[in-house]
Design a protein around this motif. Sequence first.
Motif, PDB file in Angstrom:
ATOM      1  N   GLY A  57       1.066  -0.962   0.234  1.00 24.80           N
ATOM      2  CA  GLY A  57      -0.356  -0.209  -0.066  1.00 24.80           C
ATOM      3  C   GLY A  57       0.697   1.051  -0.370  1.00 24.80           C
ATOM      4  N   PHE A  58       2.288   0.960   0.479  1.00 21.87           N
ATOM      5  CA  PHE A  58       2.679   2.356   0.077  1.00 21.87           C
ATOM      6  C   PHE A  58       4.115   2.105  -1.063  1.00 21.87           C
ATOM      7  N   PRO A  59       4.069   1.834  -2.297  1.00 22.91           N
ATOM      8  CA  PRO A  59       5.059   1.867  -3.095  1.00 22.91           C
ATOM      9  C   PRO A  59       6.238   3.068  -3.031  1.00 22.91           C
ATOM     10  N   ARG A  60       6.084   3.997  -2.041  1.00 20.92           N
ATOM     11  CA  ARG A  60       6.866   5.706  -2.068  1.00 20.92           C
ATOM     12  C   ARG A  60       7.740   5.096  -1.007  1.00 20.92           C
ATOM     13  N   THR A  73      12.182   5.070   4.745  1.00 15.90           N
ATOM     14  CA  THR A  73      12.521   6.148   3.806  1.00 15.90           C
ATOM     15  C   THR A  73      11.868   6.469   2.988  1.00 15.90           C
ATOM     16  N   ILE A  74      11.818   7.085   2.317  1.00 14.52           N
ATOM     17  CA  ILE A  74      11.080   7.531   1.077  1.00 14.52           C
ATOM     18  C   ILE A  74      11.925   6.391  -0.370  1.00 14.52           C
ATOM     19  N   ARG A  98      17.494   8.551   0.942  1.00 12.50           N
ATOM     20  CA  ARG A  98      18.232   8.770   2.304  1.00 12.50           C
ATOM     21  C   ARG A  98      17.111   9.541   2.327  1.00 12.50           C
ATOM     22  N   VAL A  99      16.105  10.088   2.567  1.00 11.27           N
ATOM     23  CA  VAL A  99      15.029  10.867   3.523  1.00 11.27           C
ATOM     24  C   VAL A  99      14.444   9.980   4.255  1.00 11.27           C
ATOM     25  N   ARG A 100      14.174   9.673   5.608  1.00 11.76           N
ATOM     26  CA  ARG A 100      12.995   9.126   6.511  1.00 11.76           C
ATOM     27  C   ARG A 100      11.642   9.961   6.414  1.00 11.76           C
ATOM     28  N   VAL A 101      10.863   9.449   6.334  1.00 12.45           N
ATOM     29  CA  VAL A 101       9.801   9.356   6.172  1.00 12.45           C
ATOM     30  C   VAL A 101       9.468  10.839   7.359  1.00 12.45           C
ATOM     31  N   THR A 102      10.352  10.429   8.807  1.00 14.21           N
ATOM     32  CA  THR A 102      10.083  11.122  10.464  1.00 14.21           C
ATOM     33  C   THR A 102      10.708  12.538   9.501  1.00 14.21           C
ATOM     34  N   ASP A 103      11.354  12.344   8.748  1.00  7.80           N
ATOM     35  CA  ASP A 103      12.160  13.707   8.108  1.00  7.80           C
ATOM     36  C   ASP A 103      11.010  14.640   7.668  1.00  7.80           C
TER      37      ASP A 103
END
Length: 68
Positions: A5-8, A21-22, A26-31
């Motif tokens: 459900g989250f291919p990105r 991460t995206i 190396r960009v974290r979802v939390t970033d």
Amino acid sequence: MKLPGFPRIIVDSALCGGRPTIAGTRVRVTDVLEMLAGGAGTTEILEDFPYLVEADVRAALSYPANQP
């Protein structure tokens, strides 16, 4: 590993300590979430991370709401 459900969004134990991460970055979802919580808009995030697209920001925003 891509998440159903989250291919990105990916989780890889060798990348960012296994935090979500995206995909392809190396960009974290939390970033992304911290930037949004701090008042940044999508446009500002995309300017700071030019390799992201709007769908990445939307995925980061919806990901935590869909976790158990």
